[in-house]
Scaffold this active site. Structure first.
Site, PDB file in Angstrom:
ATOM      1  N   HIS A 171      -1.105  -6.995   2.784  1.00 17.42           N
ATOM      2  CA  HIS A 171      -1.495  -5.682   2.299  1.00 17.42           C
ATOM      3  C   HIS A 171      -2.099  -5.417   1.084  1.00 17.42           C
ATOM      4  O   HIS A 171      -2.631  -4.472   0.933  1.00 17.42           O
ATOM      5  CB  HIS A 171      -0.354  -4.706   2.613  1.00 17.42           C
ATOM      6  CG  HIS A 171       0.407  -4.633   4.143  1.00 17.42           C
ATOM      7  ND1 HIS A 171       0.032  -3.377   4.679  1.00 17.42           N
ATOM      8  CD2 HIS A 171       0.948  -5.138   4.807  1.00 17.42           C
ATOM      9  CE1 HIS A 171       0.407  -3.565   5.840  1.00 17.42           C
ATOM     10  NE2 HIS A 171       1.095  -4.673   5.991  1.00 17.42           N
ATOM     11  N   LYS A 286      -3.545   0.874 -10.118  1.00 17.37           N
ATOM     12  CA  LYS A 286      -4.105   1.992  -9.712  1.00 17.37           C
ATOM     13  C   LYS A 286      -4.888   2.789 -10.477  1.00 17.37           C
ATOM     14  O   LYS A 286      -5.717   3.715  -9.919  1.00 17.37           O
ATOM     15  CB  LYS A 286      -3.064   3.316  -9.242  1.00 17.37           C
ATOM     16  CG  LYS A 286      -2.250   2.465  -8.136  1.00 17.37           C
ATOM     17  CD  LYS A 286      -2.646   2.647  -6.629  1.00 17.37           C
ATOM     18  CE  LYS A 286      -1.616   2.057  -5.541  1.00 17.37           C
ATOM     19  NZ  LYS A 286      -2.253   1.828  -4.228  1.00 17.37           N
ATOM     20  N   ASP A 380      -7.036  -2.496  -5.297  1.00 20.88           N
ATOM     21  CA  ASP A 380      -6.158  -2.033  -4.411  1.00 20.88           C
ATOM     22  C   ASP A 380      -6.651  -2.911  -3.026  1.00 20.88           C
ATOM     23  O   ASP A 380      -7.731  -2.906  -2.629  1.00 20.88           O
ATOM     24  CB  ASP A 380      -6.456  -0.736  -4.300  1.00 20.88           C
ATOM     25  CG  ASP A 380      -5.267   0.183  -3.636  1.00 20.88           C
ATOM     26  OD1 ASP A 380      -4.050  -0.442  -3.422  1.00 20.88           O
ATOM     27  OD2 ASP A 380      -5.056   1.103  -4.276  1.00 20.88           O
ATOM     28  N   VAL A 385      -4.761   6.421   0.646  1.00 17.75           N
ATOM     29  CA  VAL A 385      -4.777   8.014   0.351  1.00 17.75           C
ATOM     30  C   VAL A 385      -6.212   8.342   0.602  1.00 17.75           C
ATOM     31  O   VAL A 385      -6.595   9.227   1.037  1.00 17.75           O
ATOM     32  CB  VAL A 385      -4.310   7.980  -1.153  1.00 17.75           C
ATOM     33  CG1 VAL A 385      -4.579   9.261  -1.654  1.00 17.75           C
ATOM     34  CG2 VAL A 385      -3.106   7.879  -1.399  1.00 17.75           C
TER      35      VAL A 385
END
Ligand code: GDG
Length: 738
Positions: A171, A286, A380, A385
């Site tokens: 992931h 992030k 990422d 999101v």
């Protein structure tokens, strides 16, 4: 058929309240995505595919209460817990996972800590997961392992369940080889070998898949063809599966009464402002701090927006207790305070910041009321999101500003794409987003919504499982070619019962393994004994058929009563006779070919030219394998062009390119023996492309065996030189038994 989903955390997290255990839903991209897929299986009453989720329940449970917890998780949540002590989790999760792998895979190399104890714990937790899977594993289960915490697990499971379909999905990003190689060699090898225990390995983007394949090639030496490679005797397929979201759930929830009410309530204090939304887990990857700094610069550059715009920043607690994260939270608190202090007024607070987890409907309401979503991770894997924001806009309004460092940027090209390190670019993007005409917003969002609706998380998971089944089918037909017990018995029987036998054996890669220095590949005592015993069997002729030169073969095996074919068929020596040349003595073609090969030797340090009587060979076994395989293609291209009108063949082997005269090959060499006497048992074993000529030339009833698990004209495949030697010993033993 059952699907076993294995991830570090279960979708249910245990919390202890006094004596009581509370079962709470877990949060995060992986859990929400897979849960949506599993719920869809339930909803469609897909009887064919039941599921069990295996993972850590988030708490260490005392032994006397494990049975109770296991029972409840099994019966109510389709879950099977892996019980681990909190202490073990500390070195495993906070240690190897979050201080070694997470920063390394996200290219934060300065944060990487390599600690032997963390690694030991990582191995041991992966083994505990393997045991937990074994407790419930059934033969027809499909196994799907998730993420960086469990990269050793596929191999461990493969050893326990060789036939099971095992898939692995990462992931987070896979780093480029230059970064991956920073890991100690032993770890980097074991991690790649661990992942390659799976039949299908999935990544979010093509880049990550390519980085992985390159690391595999550079670290383990396995080359791939279109993402497919052979590891052990298993086919492994590496492919891209960009994870989607439960589009319909977001789209429908956004229109629901509950969300409308929540939206109205949230909108009251925001009325009259343009709202910029930012949602992340607390993590340095992030880019929350960069984002705040860029927002501050925006307010500095664009005073016309003062009192007009509000940044709503949600940071979701994660990995609390780790010092690094505590410091980061402090820095965020300070920056928000300083922006609000610097630009705020009694009537206007530029940043509304909350550090908490919000219920799903509130999150969707926030997505729905925001004019801009500002999502600028420094790195990422995917970033769900961003996708959720687009899916929640059933009015098709709103502008997504998205970092090019997020995997999602590959699919959401209509967003305003920025480099998260470039604050000027983020300032311009904010200005562009806040002034973008509604029609343009709708145009872009419509395209992105169509894409996200089509390839949602259910399609993503189905796609992965279907691919996994397909690779498994391919594996089955591939395995049928492996010399298994029945075929082996049959071969031994034919050998025993035959009245005239001949065995052709290639040398390098068949009888002895490759070594860096080819001069040192001389036969050991055990091999010479095996060969001699074989020649002592009645009515049995043995022929060593190799690409090596006459002298070497003469020195190494010349004393045995065997036939020898040297230089791929250029020279031939029958048992007890002297050498015969099989080639016309013309070598006019050599200087020009040599000149071409020399150019490539100059370009690839470590490569070299070998001259044989009827061929010239370019070897690059000792050179950089990646550059070598690139140059190899170029060289073949050039040679094929050059030799188009000359009677020469260009052949590609294992890190060699050979140019040789046509009509001289192992097939022709072997047929000299076969044409003189009729044989009722023929066996040929070889590992190289040059052996293919003989495999093709043999009569149908002959046994031909390719060493290594790759495509071949041979009837069977067999693993490694050890496998060959064992088979030869068996031939003799079975003959003696009779
Ligand atoms: C990893 C990779 C990859 C967040 N805050 C709240 C909340 N969330 C939900 C979001 C979203 C999920 O959490 C976060 O997903 P991301 O994709 O952004 O990130 P990671 O958790 O880091 O996930 C990532 C992902 O795996 C999937 O492969 O995309 O790159 O790092 O679903 O909605 N949900 C609720 N309240 C919150 O406050 N209800």
């Amino acid at each position: 058929m059952r699907l076993l989903v294995i991830s570090n955390r279960l979708p249910i997290t245990l919390e202890q309240k006094g004596e009581e255990f509370l079962y709470q839903e877990s949060a995060g991209g992986l859990v929400s995505g897979i849960s949506a897929y599993l719920n869809s299986l339930q909803a469609s009453r897909n009887q064919e595919l039941e599921y069990v989720w295996i993972g850590w329940p988030g708490l260490s449970v005392p032994e006397e209460r494990q049975q109770e917890v296991r029972k409840k998780l099994n019966s109510e949540y389709h879950a099977h817990p892996v019980f681990l002590a909190e202490k073990a989790m500390d070195k495993f999760y906070h240690g190897f996972c979050n201080k070694t792998l997470w920063p390394l895979f996200h290219c934060f190399t300065a944060n990487v800590i390599c600690d032997g104890e963390y690694w030991t714990q990582y191995q041991s937790v992966n083994e505990s997961f393997c045991q937990a899977v074994e407790e419930i594993l059934r033969p027809d289960d499909i196994i799907w392992v998730h993420d960086y915490q469990l990269m050793l697990l596929p191999k461990l499971l493969r050893e326990k369940a060789p036939e099971s379909p095992i898939g692995f999905f990462l992931h987070i990003p896979f780093p480029s080889f230059e970064i991956y190689r920073m890991l100690p060699k032993k770890w980097s090898r074991q991690i790649l070998e661990g992942i390659l225990g799976a039949s299908l390995v999935g990544f979010h983007t093509h880049d990550y898949a390519q980085y992985f394949l390159r690391s595999v090639q550079r670290t383990l030496g396995f080359e791939h063809k279109m993402g497919q490679l052979i590891a052990g005797n298993q086919i492994v397929k590496v492919d891209t599966f960009p994870m989607g979201i439960d589009f319909n759930r977001f789209f429908a929830t956004a229109a629901s009464g509950t969300v409308q009410k929540k939206k109205e309530k949230l909108q009251k204090p925001l009325a009259g402002y343009k709202v910029i939304l930012s949602v992340d887990r607390l993590n340095y990857t992030k880019g929350v701090i960069n984002r705040l700094q860029a927002y501050e610069l925006f307010l500095e550059r664009h005073p016309e927006w003062h009192g007009q715009v509000i940044l709503v920043m949600k940071v979701v607690p994660s990995r609390i207790g780790v010092e690094h994260y505590r410091q980061m939270k402090k820095k965020i608190d300070e920056l928000v305070g300083s922006i609000n202090g610097r630009f705020g007024t009694i009537h206007w607070t530029p940043t509304l910041y909350q550090y908490n987890f919000v219920p799903f409907e509130v999150l969707v309401a926030l997505y729905g009321l925001s004019d801009v979503a500002l999502i600028t991770p420094l790195r990422d894997g995917m970033n769900l999101v961003a996708k959720e924001y687009i899916a929640s806009r059933n009015d098709q309004r709103g502008v997504l500003i998205l970092s090019e460092m997020a995997g999602a940027a590959k699919e959401l090209g209509e967003a305003v794409i920025v480099n998260p390190n470039d604050q000027e670019e983020i300032v311009d993007a904010l200005q562009q987003a806040l002034t973008m005409p509604v029609e343009e917003q709708r145009r872009r969002n419509r395209i992105m919504q169509d894409r996200l609706r089509r390839y949602d998380v259910i399609r993503w998971a189905n796609d992965f499982i279907q691919h996994l089944r397909r690779v498994k089918e391919e594996q089955k037909s591939f395995s049928a070619r492996v010399l298994g017990a029945t075929a082996r018995e049959d071969l031994l029987k034919q050998f025993r019962e035959a009245s005239k036998r001949i065995v052709f054996l290639d040398y390098d890669g068949t009888l002895v393994s490759f070594v860096p220095d080819p001069e040192k590949a001389c036969p050991d005592e055990a091999l010479l004994r095996t060969l001699r015993t074989l020649t002592e069997q009645p009515n049995t002729e043995l022929v060593i058929i190799s690409g090596r030169d006459r002298n070497t073969l003469e020195n190494w095996i010349g004393k045995l009563p065997v036939g020898i074919v040297a230089e791929h068929g250029a020279y031939l020596r029958r048992k007890g006779e002297s050498w015969t040349s099989m080639v016309p003595k013309t070598a006019d073609w050599k200087p020009q070919i040599r000149h071409i090969l020399e150019l490539f030797v100059d370009r690839l340090p470590g490569s070299m030219i070998e001259e044989k009587t009827c061929s010239l060979v370019w070897h690059y076994r000792k050179a950089d394998s990646e550059l070598g395989s690139m140059l190899e293609k170029e060289l073949i291209d050039e040679l094929v062009n050059y030799t188009a009108t000359i009677d020469l063949q260009v052949l590609q082997g294992s890190r060699v390119v050979e140019v040789r005269m046509s009509g001289v090959n192992k097939g022709v060499g072997g047929m000299h023996f076969l044409n003189s006497v009729p044989y009722d048992f023929i066996l040929s074993i070889g590992d190289d492309w040059t052996d293919e000529d003989l495999f093709q030339a043999l009569p149908k009833e002959a046994y031909s065996i390719k060493v290594g698990m790759t495509q071949s004209h041979a009837r069977y495949n067999l693993e490694g030189t050890r496998g060959v030697r064992a088979l030869l010993d068996e031939l003799v033993a079975s003959n003696v038994r009779v």
